[in-house]
Design a protein around this motif. Structure first.
Motif, PDB file in Angstrom:
ATOM      1  N   HIS A   1      97.434  62.708  56.369  1.00  0.00           N
ATOM      2  CA  HIS A   1      96.121  62.382  56.928  1.00  0.00           C
ATOM      3  C   HIS A   1      95.038  62.750  55.899  1.00  0.00           C
ATOM      4  CE1 HIS A   1      92.598  62.604  59.514  1.00  0.00           C
ATOM      5  NE2 HIS A   1      93.285  61.915  60.411  1.00  0.00           N
ATOM      6  N   PRO A   2      94.008  61.905  55.734  1.00  0.00           N
ATOM      7  CA  PRO A   2      92.976  62.226  54.738  1.00  0.00           C
ATOM      8  C   PRO A   2      92.368  63.627  54.924  1.00  0.00           C
ATOM      9  CG  PRO A   2      92.689  59.984  55.508  1.00  0.00           C
ATOM     10  CD  PRO A   2      93.792  60.585  56.347  1.00  0.00           C
TER      11      PRO A   2
ATOM     12  N   CYS B   1      87.304  57.191  64.927  1.00  0.00           N
ATOM     13  CA  CYS B   1      87.966  58.370  64.366  1.00  0.00           C
ATOM     14  C   CYS B   1      86.919  59.470  64.164  1.00  0.00           C
ATOM     15  CB  CYS B   1      88.621  58.010  63.038  1.00  0.00           C
ATOM     16  SG  CYS B   1      89.192  59.458  62.147  1.00  0.00           S
TER      17      CYS B   1
ATOM     18  N   PHE C   1      86.840  61.879  62.360  1.00  0.00           N
ATOM     19  CA  PHE C   1      86.713  62.319  60.963  1.00  0.00           C
ATOM     20  C   PHE C   1      85.964  61.273  60.120  1.00  0.00           C
ATOM     21  CE2 PHE C   1      88.876  63.035  56.702  1.00  0.00           C
ATOM     22  CZ  PHE C   1      88.224  64.230  56.427  1.00  0.00           C
ATOM     23  N   HIS C   2      85.627  60.100  60.708  1.00  0.00           N
ATOM     24  CA  HIS C   2      85.156  59.003  59.858  1.00  0.00           C
ATOM     25  C   HIS C   2      83.894  59.318  59.042  1.00  0.00           C
ATOM     26  CE1 HIS C   2      82.359  57.198  63.023  1.00  0.00           C
ATOM     27  NE2 HIS C   2      81.676  56.992  61.923  1.00  0.00           N
TER      28      HIS C   2
ATOM     29  N   CYS D   1      85.243  60.866  55.881  1.00  0.00           N
ATOM     30  CA  CYS D   1      86.500  60.402  55.283  1.00  0.00           C
ATOM     31  C   CYS D   1      86.256  59.506  54.067  1.00  0.00           C
ATOM     32  CB  CYS D   1      87.309  59.637  56.321  1.00  0.00           C
ATOM     33  SG  CYS D   1      88.878  59.049  55.651  1.00  0.00           S
TER      34      CYS D   1
ATOM     35  N   HIS E   1      88.222  57.418  52.931  1.00  0.00           N
ATOM     36  CA  HIS E   1      88.926  56.135  53.098  1.00  0.00           C
ATOM     37  C   HIS E   1      88.415  55.347  54.292  1.00  0.00           C
ATOM     38  CE1 HIS E   1      91.800  57.598  50.173  1.00  0.00           C
ATOM     39  NE2 HIS E   1      91.853  58.727  50.853  1.00  0.00           N
ATOM     40  N   CYS E   2      87.248  55.736  54.822  1.00  0.00           N
ATOM     41  CA  CYS E   2      86.762  55.135  56.070  1.00  0.00           C
ATOM     42  C   CYS E   2      86.639  53.605  55.970  1.00  0.00           C
ATOM     43  CB  CYS E   2      85.405  55.762  56.409  1.00  0.00           C
ATOM     44  SG  CYS E   2      84.709  55.088  57.908  1.00  0.00           S
ATOM     45  N   MET E   3      87.185  52.919  56.998  1.00  0.00           N
ATOM     46  CA  MET E   3      87.096  51.451  57.075  1.00  0.00           C
ATOM     47  C   MET E   3      86.260  51.099  58.311  1.00  0.00           C
ATOM     48  SD  MET E   3      91.196  50.866  56.491  1.00  0.00           S
ATOM     49  CE  MET E   3      91.677  52.152  57.642  1.00  0.00           C
TER      50      MET E   3
ATOM     51  N   CYS F   1      87.512  52.224  61.687  1.00  0.00           N
ATOM     52  CA  CYS F   1      87.482  53.676  61.928  1.00  0.00           C
ATOM     53  C   CYS F   1      86.229  54.104  62.673  1.00  0.00           C
ATOM     54  CB  CYS F   1      87.547  54.442  60.612  1.00  0.00           C
ATOM     55  SG  CYS F   1      88.947  53.970  59.584  1.00  0.00           S
TER      56      CYS F   1
ATOM     57  N   PRO G   1      91.949  56.071  66.426  1.00  0.00           N
ATOM     58  CA  PRO G   1      93.308  55.770  65.944  1.00  0.00           C
ATOM     59  C   PRO G   1      94.397  56.347  66.849  1.00  0.00           C
ATOM     60  CG  PRO G   1      92.254  57.440  64.563  1.00  0.00           C
ATOM     61  CD  PRO G   1      91.231  57.012  65.568  1.00  0.00           C
TER      62      PRO G   1
ATOM     63  N   CYS H   1      95.712  58.091  62.358  1.00  0.00           N
ATOM     64  CA  CYS H   1      94.872  57.459  61.334  1.00  0.00           C
ATOM     65  C   CYS H   1      95.149  55.953  61.296  1.00  0.00           C
ATOM     66  CB  CYS H   1      95.194  58.088  59.975  1.00  0.00           C
ATOM     67  SG  CYS H   1      94.268  57.382  58.612  1.00  0.00           S
ATOM     68  N   HIS H   2      94.104  55.154  60.956  1.00  0.00           N
ATOM     69  CA  HIS H   2      94.271  53.695  60.861  1.00  0.00           C
ATOM     70  C   HIS H   2      94.887  53.253  59.541  1.00  0.00           C
ATOM     71  CE1 HIS H   2      92.257  52.692  64.565  1.00  0.00           C
ATOM     72  NE2 HIS H   2      91.160  53.343  64.228  1.00  0.00           N
ATOM     73  N   LEU H   3      95.010  54.118  58.571  1.00  0.00           N
ATOM     74  CA  LEU H   3      95.556  53.702  57.266  1.00  0.00           C
ATOM     75  C   LEU H   3      97.009  53.270  57.398  1.00  0.00           C
ATOM     76  CD1 LEU H   3      94.313  56.529  54.821  1.00  0.00           C
ATOM     77  CD2 LEU H   3      93.526  54.142  54.870  1.00  0.00           C
TER      78      LEU H   3
HETATM   79  S1  SF4 Z   1      91.237  56.660  60.759  1.00  0.00           S
HETATM   80 FE1  SF4 Z   1      89.908  55.990  59.110  1.00  0.00          FE
HETATM   81  S2  SF4 Z   1      88.276  57.504  59.014  1.00  0.00           S
HETATM   82 FE2  SF4 Z   1      89.926  58.377  60.220  1.00  0.00          FE
HETATM   83  S3  SF4 Z   1      91.105  59.540  58.750  1.00  0.00           S
HETATM   84 FE3  SF4 Z   1      92.053  57.512  58.875  1.00  0.00          FE
HETATM   85  S4  SF4 Z   1      91.074  56.325  57.265  1.00  0.00           S
HETATM   86 FE4  SF4 Z   1      89.812  58.146  57.579  1.00  0.00          FE
END
Ligand code: SF4
Ligand SMILES: Nc1ncnc2c1ncn2[C@@H]1O[C@H](COP(=O)(O)OP(=O)(O)OP(=O)(O)O)[C@@H](O)[C@H]1O
Ligand SMILES: [Mg+2]
Length: 327
Positions: free
Chosen positions: A256-257, A293, A295-296, A299, A301-303, A306, A311, A323-325
């Protein structure tokens, strides 16, 4: 008093969709937001995460020791050997606490009574929870002090006559006096210097083997978790964002990021570590949690997804990541 009868099964603890809130004047603090995990008998779970993640709240919920007026279990269940603690009445909880489930509190130095000898303090717990005569209680006090490396003759002394590390051993002795099935240790070594910290950890390791106690070990020290725990749960904003065996968390290429950030923040394991400060930014305000999320906002890697969609856990055998990754 006899130990209350609780049916034994493989998972000593099963927490499902647990939601815990603090209701203050005009605000609701969302401290634990849908936590689920289970733990087998005799295993140790390390619970890590930054300050404010909800670690102590989770432990207090299992003990049913949330502050009376403000703290509230708002949803979910906590099965201890199959029995749901969330609807167990207080008189039954009083028997479970101290005998089947015990807790070493985050600030252990304040959990000793300065006007009672340490022997009397251990005896009090033993008398309350074990069916022993006077001699039996005395013997148990001696035995448990010896177990934590303190000579039984010192039972007539008061807490202030002991060093910090010894006081901590006594707090642990009290928590272990009735052979609990589940021990919740909330940062039990944080206040101690590194040498004493490692002595206490060695001692807990020995106790774990001797008594087969299941332990939830709360810490901000990932080095301690690696050494001591079978499973690891990483908490963020009242959720478990990643959980697995110690091997899953420390050796897998999937992470997880937020856990990536935690690992980057680990100082030299030999040095005394500071509070975790894994990624830029702050833990969100638990009164107003972000959508999607949690954490977005921090993060790297935020998309788009998110920001709006919470997620689900992605499961890889014993390892799960919220996480969505694509991993
Ligand atoms: S769901 Fe998105 S914002 Fe949350 S940890 Fe995963 S990549 Fe980052
Ligand atoms: N009695 C309380 N009333 C209101 N809010 C509270 C109360 N106790 C804790 N909180 C809030 O609940 C959230 C979770 O707190 P908790 O103490 O469980 O965190 P923690 O992970 O144990 O942190 P730390 O690592 O600092 O011990 C925090 O935002 C905290 O401010
Ligand atoms: Mg805490």
């Amino acid at each position: 008093m006899d130990k209350p009868m609780v049916e034994e099964n493989k998972n000593i603890l099963e927490v499902q969709d647990l939601v815990v809130e603090y209701h203050t004047d005009n605000e609701v603090v969302h401290a634990v937001n849908g936590i689920s995990f289970s733990l087998e008998k005799g295993k140790t779970l390390g619970l890590v995460g930054e300050t404010g993640a909800g670690k102590t709240t989770l432990a207090l919920s299992i003990m049913k020791l949330l502050p009376k007026v403000t703290g509230k279990i708002a949803g979910g269940s906590i099965l201890f050997n199959g029995k749901d603690l969330t609807n167990t009445p207080e008189n039954e909880m009083r028997m479970i606490r101290g005998s089947l489930i015990t807790m070493i509190f985050q600030d252990p130095m304040t959990s000793l009574n300065p006007v009672l000898t340490v022997g009397d303090q251990i005896a009090e717990v033993v008398e309350q929870h074990m069916k022993l005569d006077k001699k039996g209680v005395e013997d148990r006090v001696d035995e448990i002090l010896k177990l934590v490396g303190i000579p039984a003759e010192r039972k007539h002394e008061y807490p202030h006559q002991f060093s910090g590390g010894m006081k901590q051993r006594i707090v642990i002795a009290i928590a272990l006096a009735c052979d609990p099935q589940l021990l919740l240790a909330d940062e039990p070594t944080t206040a101690l210097d590194v040498t004493i910290q490692s002595q206490i950890l060695d001692m807990m390791e020995e106790l774990k083997e001797k008594l087969n106690t299941t332990i939830i070990f709360i810490t901000h020290d990932l080095g301690v978790v690696a050494e001591f725990c079978d499973y690891v749960a990483v908490m963020y904003a009242g959720e478990i964002v990643e959980m697995g065996t110690a091997e899953d968390i420390y050796e897998s290429d999937k992470r997880h990021p937020y856990t990536v950030g935690l690992f980057q923040s680990v100082p030299n394991l030999e040095e005394e570590s500071d509070r975790l400060k894994p990624v830029d930014g702050l833990m969100p305000d638990p009164v107003q949690l972000p959508a999607g999320c949690k954490f977005h906002p921090r993060c790297p890697h935020c998309m788009d997804i998110c920001r709006t969609q919470v997620p689900e856990d992605k499961v890889f055998g014993t390892h799960r990541i919220k996480c969505h990754l694509d991993f």
